[in-house]
Design a protein around this motif. Structure first.
Motif, PDB file in Angstrom:
ATOM      1  N   MET A   8       0.842  -1.194   0.000  1.00 20.95           N
ATOM      2  CA  MET A   8       0.000   0.000   0.000  1.00 20.95           C
ATOM      3  C   MET A   8       0.882   1.251   0.000  1.00 20.95           C
ATOM      4  O   MET A   8       1.692   1.444   0.891  1.00 20.95           O
ATOM      5  N   VAL A  10       0.816   5.368  -0.015  1.00 19.30           N
ATOM      6  CA  VAL A  10      -0.010   6.544   0.258  1.00 19.30           C
ATOM      7  C   VAL A  10       0.755   7.781  -0.204  1.00 19.30           C
ATOM      8  O   VAL A  10       1.902   7.991   0.185  1.00 19.30           O
ATOM      9  N   VAL A  66      -4.258   6.601  -2.514  1.00 19.33           N
ATOM     10  CA  VAL A  66      -3.696   5.307  -2.141  1.00 19.33           C
ATOM     11  C   VAL A  66      -3.618   4.446  -3.391  1.00 19.33           C
ATOM     12  O   VAL A  66      -4.527   4.440  -4.216  1.00 19.33           O
ATOM     13  N   ASN A  68      -1.158   0.789  -5.193  1.00 11.98           N
ATOM     14  CA  ASN A  68      -0.284  -0.332  -4.884  1.00 11.98           C
ATOM     15  C   ASN A  68       1.087  -0.213  -5.536  1.00 11.98           C
ATOM     16  O   ASN A  68       1.947  -1.056  -5.310  1.00 11.98           O
TER      17      ASN A  68
END
Length: 99
Positions: A8, A10, A66, A68
């Motif tokens: 993840m 951000v 957000v 990947n």
């Protein structure tokens, strides 16, 4: 099933814009709402006015995304900055990007 934070990414932007023609807070809020709606629809980001709410010409926005892959998040944040540079009413003063 386990969920973790692995993968993840951000990213956030803090942008400052000026609306020189704004005479009232109502004028400014109209521009802020337009910017927020456009960015949400185009980039699927979270966005909020985070400072200078009582200043009729200054807009300070916090934008979060957000993803990947860091490359994708960075690219999207850069495209947001470019979109804000081209806004017909609000002039981009500066921005801070964090991944």
């Amino acid at each position: 099933m386990e969920f973790g934070l692995g993968g993840m990414i951000v990213g956030s932007l803090r942008v400052r814009l000026v609306v020189r023609e704004s005479r009232t807070l109502k004028d400014k809020r109209r521009v802020v709402q337009n910017i927020k709606d456009r960015l949400r629809n185009a980039f699927n980001v979270s966005i909020a006015e985070i400072d200078a709410q009582d200043n009729r010409q200054l807009i300070v926005l916090g934008i979060a995304m957000v993803g990947n892959e860091s490359r994708q998040v960075i690219s999207s944040l850069d495209r947001i900055v470019d979109a804000l540079r081209g806004h017909p009413v609000a002039e981009l003063l500066d921005y801070e990007k964090e991944i």
